[in-house]
Scaffold this motif. Structure first.
Motif, mmCIF file in Angstrom:
data_model
loop_
_atom_site.group_PDB
_atom_site.id
_atom_site.type_symbol
_atom_site.label_atom_id
_atom_site.label_comp_id
_atom_site.label_asym_id
_atom_site.label_seq_id
_atom_site.Cartn_x
_atom_site.Cartn_y
_atom_site.Cartn_z
ATOM 1 N N SER A 170 -3.759 9.316 6.519
ATOM 2 C CA SER A 170 -3.137 9.699 7.785
ATOM 3 C C SER A 170 -4.200 10.454 8.576
ATOM 4 N N ARG A 209 0.949 5.359 0.836
ATOM 5 C CA ARG A 209 0.328 6.160 1.872
ATOM 6 C C ARG A 209 0.079 7.585 1.395
ATOM 7 N N ASN A 266 -6.488 -1.019 10.821
ATOM 8 C CA ASN A 266 -5.594 -0.166 11.605
ATOM 9 C C ASN A 266 -4.441 -1.044 12.049
ATOM 10 N N THR A 267 -3.329 -0.971 11.338
ATOM 11 C CA THR A 267 -2.184 -1.829 11.652
ATOM 12 C C THR A 267 -1.231 -1.199 12.642
ATOM 13 N N TYR A 293 -1.550 4.966 9.454
ATOM 14 C CA TYR A 293 -2.467 5.130 8.328
ATOM 15 C C TYR A 293 -3.668 4.213 8.559
ATOM 16 N N TYR A 294 -4.854 4.710 8.191
ATOM 17 C CA TYR A 294 -6.064 4.055 8.662
ATOM 18 C C TYR A 294 -7.100 3.900 7.546
ATOM 19 N N HIS A 336 -10.525 4.641 10.209
ATOM 20 C CA HIS A 336 -10.982 3.249 10.253
ATOM 21 C C HIS A 336 -12.208 3.066 11.128
ATOM 22 N N TRP A 363 -2.737 9.244 -3.951
ATOM 23 C CA TRP A 363 -2.509 7.789 -3.926
ATOM 24 C C TRP A 363 -1.592 7.475 -5.122
ATOM 25 N N GLU A 391 -4.796 -0.360 -1.739
ATOM 26 C CA GLU A 391 -4.203 0.256 -0.554
ATOM 27 C C GLU A 391 -4.246 -0.653 0.675
ATOM 28 N N SER A 392 -5.383 -1.344 0.860
ATOM 29 C CA SER A 392 -5.614 -2.024 2.142
ATOM 30 C C SER A 392 -6.243 -3.400 1.992
ATOM 31 N N PRO A 438 0.820 -1.209 0.000
ATOM 32 C CA PRO A 438 0.000 0.000 0.000
ATOM 33 C C PRO A 438 0.851 1.255 0.000
ATOM 34 N N GLN A 456 -6.423 4.364 3.463
ATOM 35 C CA GLN A 456 -5.149 4.601 4.145
ATOM 36 C C GLN A 456 -4.826 6.090 4.320
#
Length: 497
Positions: A66, A7, A54-55, A59-60, A83, A106, A46-47, A5, A64
């Motif tokens: 910020s 960011r 939410n890793t 980034y969420y 998220h 992106w 991206e995800s 992904p 993703q």
């Protein structure tokens, strides 16, 4: 091969300020809107299409973001973090980022998905979903009545995050206490405190530690003293952003349902059985409960002993029920598919009527914030109470359900247009109707932080946090007529937030 992904860079403060006073300039031919299908492609890149991810890397969500980008483009009206918002809400903020920065926000996934070539409006006939309270101080289950008749309402101090309890002993006088100072409960954040009462008379409340997301239980045994326990440290409950709900099964098992903040929004059930043994289970992994977003999970126990919880699917807003029949196995149902429940922003509440009928009250995310009631009659069905009973579109915290001693069932919400507190109710054997409590009883306008309690003498209390009085806690109650008391002014309850 999995694509790493890319960011979205955080916005410079100067750029954010510029956007506030001037329309963004786009490169020639670049899109300022895109279809849902194209946004799905961006999210897949991206995800892996996980809108609740939410890793812990800063980034969420599906796109993703910020957190600084999310807040700079207005995401805070929906949730504190991307998220925690619904897919639709994330796409709406994505539209603003696309208009401001172009598909280069992106840099890999935007061009790969064709974001710059798509000019479609993702929601051409949809009213944007109402803003959900990012950090409610009072949830629909923020109040409880103990076996001895003492009423307890739990709030979070707006100034320092301390857990505060305001209480009325039976036959006594109102008082308030700071449980963070008294017991050591950590300052909390995220969702509202969630109460419970066990069969042995223990009352308590669950919160999320603001410093580390640990799930915390603060409790008062019958005849004992207040105490607190870190459930993450003791039994491994996943860290949470604060979306928590509790219920007690007929066999005495206490269930605490929480949404994880570091596992993509998985639903967890932490439980304490009648033998005193704690356990925790990932309901998303074991039952297939979709990852959720929006408001806190809403727990319930039905008349037949079925225990469960209702959430909103983060990917599509479908209302989903996860349940355990008495003597059976955990299972789940998509109530949007089964009963036609409108897609929701995740603000949901449950109550059982005197006849045992289970009501699920939810706020729609694609119908302008309409209030819906989903119930078994005996097959599951759904009614739009905004259309049928005239309930105003709502915003803020979850609807707060109640059952009065005379069998009247209902729900209290905040009018999204003016903040008035509004009660929608169904008298036993009657028809749905409504009352504006701000007009009727002088209840201060609110952002939607509302809770109900029924006192031992049958008096119905509606607790709410004001939105124009600095967060004062108010109690609206039915005596010979409805009236309202400012508990912050009367008892000294700190402003809640």
């Amino acid at each position: 091969m999995t694509t790493r992904p890319r960011r979205i860079p955080a916005l410079a403060l100067a750029a954010a300020g510029l956007l506030a006073c001037a329309a963004p300039v786009l490169a020639a031919g670049e899109a300022s809107a895109a279809s849902v299908a194209t946004w799905d492609k961006v999210a897949q890149c991206e995800s892996s299409g996980n809108w609740a991810i939410n890793t812990g890397n800063g980034y969420y969500g599906g796109l993703q973001f910020s957190r600084s980008t999310w807040l700079a483009y207005g995401g805070g009206q929906y949730a504190a973090y991307p998220h925690q918002a619904t897919k639709q809400q994330q796409i709406l903020i994505g539209e603003k980022v696309l208009a401001g920065q172009g598909q280069g926000a992106w840099p890999v996934c935007g061009p790969k998905a064709g974001l710059g070539a798509d000019h479609a409006d993702p929601y051409p006939s949809t009213t944007p979903p109402p803003a959900a309270a990012a950090a409610p101080s009072l949830g629909d289950a923020g109040s409880v009545v103990a076996e001895d008749g003492t009423q307890y309402t739990f709030t979070r101090d707006a100034g320092n995050g301390h857990l505060q309890v305001t209480y009325l002993p039976k036959g006594g006088n109102w008082a308030t206490a700071d449980l963070t100072n008294q017991v050591g409960t950590p300052a909390s954040a995220g969702g509202a405190p969630a109460t419970f009462i066990q069969q042995n008379g223990t009352i308590g409340v669950t919160t999320a530690d603001a410093s580390n997301g640990h799930l915390r239980i603060t409790y008062l045994p019958k005849g004992g003293n207040w105490a607190t326990v870190d459930l993450n440290g003791q039994i491994g409950t996943p860290v949470t952003g604060g979306g928590v709900s509790n219920t007690v099964a007929p066999d005495g098992t206490l269930y605490i349902f929480s949404r994880g903040s570091a596992d993509g929004g998985h639903l967890s059930a932490t439980y304490l059985n009648s033998a005193g043994t704690w356990g925790t289970a990932d309901m998303t992994a074991t039952v297939g409960t979709p990852v959720s977003a929006g408001g806190a999970p809403s727990a319930f126990v039905q008349k037949d002993g079925t225990v469960g919880v209702v959430t909103a699917n983060a990917a599509n807003g479908h209302v989903f029920m996860t349940y355990l029949p008495s003597g059976g196995q955990w299972a789940g149902d998509d109530m949007t598919t089964l009963a036609g429940t409108p897609v929701s922003d995740g603000n949901i509440s449950n109550v059982n009527a005197a006849d045992g009928k289970h009501y699920i009250f939810s706020r729609g995310s694609m119908n302008g914030g309409h209030l819906s009631a989903t119930y078994a009659a005996p097959g599951w069905t759904s009614t739009d109470l905004t259309n049928q009973a005239g309930t105003p579109a709502s915003a803020g915290g979850a609807p707060a359900a109640f059952l009065q001693p005379d069998g009247t069932v209902g729900v209290v919400t905040a009018n999204s247009a003016n903040g008035h507190v509004y009660m929608t109710y169904l008298p036993n054997g009657g028809q749905w109707t409504g009352a504006d409590m701000t007009t009727l009883a002088g209840t201060p306008v609110t952002g939607g932080s509302i809770s109900n309690a029924i006192a031992p003498d049958g008096t119905h209390y509606i607790f709410s946090v004001g939105s124009t009085d600095g967060g004062h806690l108010s109690a609206t109650y039915a005596g010979t007529s409805w009236a309202t008391t400012d508990m912050t002014g009367y008892v000294g309850t700190p402003a809640a937030g």
